[in-house]
Design an enzyme around this catalytic site. Structure first.
Site, PDB file in Angstrom:
ATOM      1  N   GLU A  85       0.727  -1.059   0.052  1.00 58.08           N
ATOM      2  CA  GLU A  85      -0.073  -0.074  -0.181  1.00 58.08           C
ATOM      3  C   GLU A  85       0.778   1.419   0.020  1.00 58.08           C
ATOM      4  O   GLU A  85       0.390   2.306   0.378  1.00 58.08           O
ATOM      5  CB  GLU A  85      -0.945  -0.076   1.180  1.00 58.08           C
ATOM      6  CG  GLU A  85      -1.923  -1.062   1.247  1.00 58.08           C
ATOM      7  CD  GLU A  85      -2.961  -1.198   0.392  1.00 58.08           C
ATOM      8  OE1 GLU A  85      -2.843  -0.611  -0.839  1.00 58.08           O
ATOM      9  OE2 GLU A  85      -3.679  -2.129   0.600  1.00 58.08           O
ATOM     10  N   HIS A 104      -2.862   2.724   8.489  1.00 55.24           N
ATOM     11  CA  HIS A 104      -4.182   1.977   7.714  1.00 55.24           C
ATOM     12  C   HIS A 104      -4.492   0.681   8.564  1.00 55.24           C
ATOM     13  O   HIS A 104      -3.553  -0.023   8.883  1.00 55.24           O
ATOM     14  CB  HIS A 104      -3.588   1.487   6.400  1.00 55.24           C
ATOM     15  CG  HIS A 104      -4.429   0.761   5.593  1.00 55.24           C
ATOM     16  ND1 HIS A 104      -5.823   0.653   5.526  1.00 55.24           N
ATOM     17  CD2 HIS A 104      -4.015  -0.579   4.826  1.00 55.24           C
ATOM     18  CE1 HIS A 104      -6.372  -0.365   4.704  1.00 55.24           C
ATOM     19  NE2 HIS A 104      -5.427  -1.005   4.367  1.00 55.24           N
ATOM     20  N   HIS A 106      -7.245  -2.912   9.304  1.00 61.26           N
ATOM     21  CA  HIS A 106      -8.487  -3.755   8.725  1.00 61.26           C
ATOM     22  C   HIS A 106      -9.062  -3.790  10.116  1.00 61.26           C
ATOM     23  O   HIS A 106      -9.659  -5.188  10.213  1.00 61.26           O
ATOM     24  CB  HIS A 106      -7.927  -4.995   8.273  1.00 61.26           C
ATOM     25  CG  HIS A 106      -7.139  -4.780   6.947  1.00 61.26           C
ATOM     26  ND1 HIS A 106      -6.612  -5.957   6.156  1.00 61.26           N
ATOM     27  CD2 HIS A 106      -6.757  -3.568   6.025  1.00 61.26           C
ATOM     28  CE1 HIS A 106      -6.012  -5.378   4.934  1.00 61.26           C
ATOM     29  NE2 HIS A 106      -6.095  -3.995   4.848  1.00 61.26           N
ATOM     30  N   TYR A 125     -20.843  13.718  17.988  1.00 59.05           N
ATOM     31  CA  TYR A 125     -20.098  14.831  17.840  1.00 59.05           C
ATOM     32  C   TYR A 125     -18.536  14.401  17.731  1.00 59.05           C
ATOM     33  O   TYR A 125     -17.743  15.435  16.894  1.00 59.05           O
ATOM     34  CB  TYR A 125     -20.114  15.868  18.858  1.00 59.05           C
ATOM     35  CG  TYR A 125     -19.543  15.321  20.499  1.00 59.05           C
ATOM     36  CD1 TYR A 125     -18.040  15.726  20.485  1.00 59.05           C
ATOM     37  CD2 TYR A 125     -20.276  14.748  21.327  1.00 59.05           C
ATOM     38  CE1 TYR A 125     -17.523  15.252  21.870  1.00 59.05           C
ATOM     39  CE2 TYR A 125     -19.483  14.509  22.433  1.00 59.05           C
ATOM     40  CZ  TYR A 125     -18.287  14.622  22.703  1.00 59.05           C
ATOM     41  OH  TYR A 125     -17.540  14.441  23.817  1.00 59.05           O
ATOM     42  N   HIS A 167     -12.582  -2.778   2.566  1.00 57.07           N
ATOM     43  CA  HIS A 167     -11.185  -2.853   2.834  1.00 57.07           C
ATOM     44  C   HIS A 167     -10.720  -2.614   4.287  1.00 57.07           C
ATOM     45  O   HIS A 167     -10.197  -3.469   5.117  1.00 57.07           O
ATOM     46  CB  HIS A 167     -10.576  -1.955   1.876  1.00 57.07           C
ATOM     47  CG  HIS A 167      -8.866  -1.954   1.840  1.00 57.07           C
ATOM     48  ND1 HIS A 167      -8.319  -2.001   0.876  1.00 57.07           N
ATOM     49  CD2 HIS A 167      -7.903  -2.424   2.764  1.00 57.07           C
ATOM     50  CE1 HIS A 167      -6.875  -1.849   1.034  1.00 57.07           C
ATOM     51  NE2 HIS A 167      -6.787  -2.432   2.125  1.00 57.07           N
ATOM     52  N   TYR A 220      -9.143  22.146  21.988  1.00 59.87           N
ATOM     53  CA  TYR A 220      -9.501  20.716  22.984  1.00 59.87           C
ATOM     54  C   TYR A 220      -8.205  19.798  22.817  1.00 59.87           C
ATOM     55  O   TYR A 220      -8.393  18.949  21.985  1.00 59.87           O
ATOM     56  CB  TYR A 220     -10.668  20.195  22.394  1.00 59.87           C
ATOM     57  CG  TYR A 220     -11.418  19.275  23.254  1.00 59.87           C
ATOM     58  CD1 TYR A 220     -11.639  19.508  24.659  1.00 59.87           C
ATOM     59  CD2 TYR A 220     -11.642  18.012  22.632  1.00 59.87           C
ATOM     60  CE1 TYR A 220     -12.216  18.163  25.413  1.00 59.87           C
ATOM     61  CE2 TYR A 220     -11.995  16.834  23.416  1.00 59.87           C
ATOM     62  CZ  TYR A 220     -12.523  17.067  24.748  1.00 59.87           C
ATOM     63  OH  TYR A 220     -12.967  16.090  25.521  1.00 59.87           O
TER      64      TYR A 220
END
Length: 226
Positions: A85, A104, A106, A125, A167, A220
């Site tokens: 990837e 990334h 899964h 939120y 994916h 925040y």
């Protein structure tokens, strides 16, 4: 295609601390159940381009020396085979200068929602931690391709997280710690949304309500330091 310009890893190089950090975050993703086996990958920006986790290697097999150094042309500077990837890691870091790390996964709930090809709407939120009023699901493209990178970049426009159809998810951060925090939050939100759907149709916050949240997030805690 990856261009190979392999060089031995210098144990005294400035990248060593980044390599150790990348390994640590990769192991944390496994400990948290966000990645299992050889699934998922991570990258972090460095002086020459980026470091990325290797291809086809379980977390337990990885060491700091396993991390692959690449430049933005797609050449390998040091190490073995990068994650398949690497296209979207390269493209995100190249096109988003404010981003220092890409994760990334899964993970179960994000992947489940991605298989429904649903955006994550403003049912809570905290969706705004991804930078907007929703978390988009990119259309399907084959893993490890430029096509996947292209659809991911589109879904990430103005966002620090997206789902990839059938994916998983991609999250971004100014560094690996922030990216990990975003990944944990996105997985939690996906779980909450899927559970809410089992009980009925969740009420959604309005655009004005989400705008108020995003304004509040500017000061925040962790999210102010994205």
């Amino acid at each position: 295609m990856v261009k190979h310009q392999r060089c031995p890893v210098d144990p005294g190089s400035p990248d060593q601390s980044l390599r150790r950090k990348l390994l640590h975050i990769t192991k944390r993703l496994g400990d948290l159940g966000l990645n299992r086996g050889t699934s998922g990958n991570c990258s972090v920006r460095n002086a020459s381009g980026f470091l990325i986790t290797p291809s086809g290697m379980t977390i337990d097999e990885m060491s700091s020396e396993s991390m692959v150094s690449m430049d933005f042309s797609g050449s390998i500077i040091g190490g073995g085979a990068p994650s398949s990837e690497w296209f979207f890691h390269r493209d995100i870091l190249q096109h988003r200068p404010e981003v220092g790390a890409v994760i990334h996964t899964h993970s179960v709930f994000a992947t489940t929602l991605s298989c429904l090809r649903k955006d994550l709407p403003p049912f809570h939120y905290m969706v705004s931690v991804a930078g907007g009023a929703n978390i988009r699901c990119a259309r399907y493209a084959l893993f490890g391709t430029q096509a996947l990178s292209d659809v991911a970049l589109k879904a990430l426009d103005g966002r620090r997280a997206c789902l990839l159809a059938n994916h998983g998810m991609i999250v971004l951060g100014r560094d690996l710690d922030v990216a990990l925090a975003v990944a944990v939050e996105v997985e939690t939100l996906c779980e909450q949304y899927l559970r809410a759907l089992q009980a009925g149709e969740p009420y959604l916050l309005t655009d004005d309500e989400m705008s108020e949240v995003m304004e509040r997030f500017k000061g925040y805690g962790l999210w102010a330091k994205y």
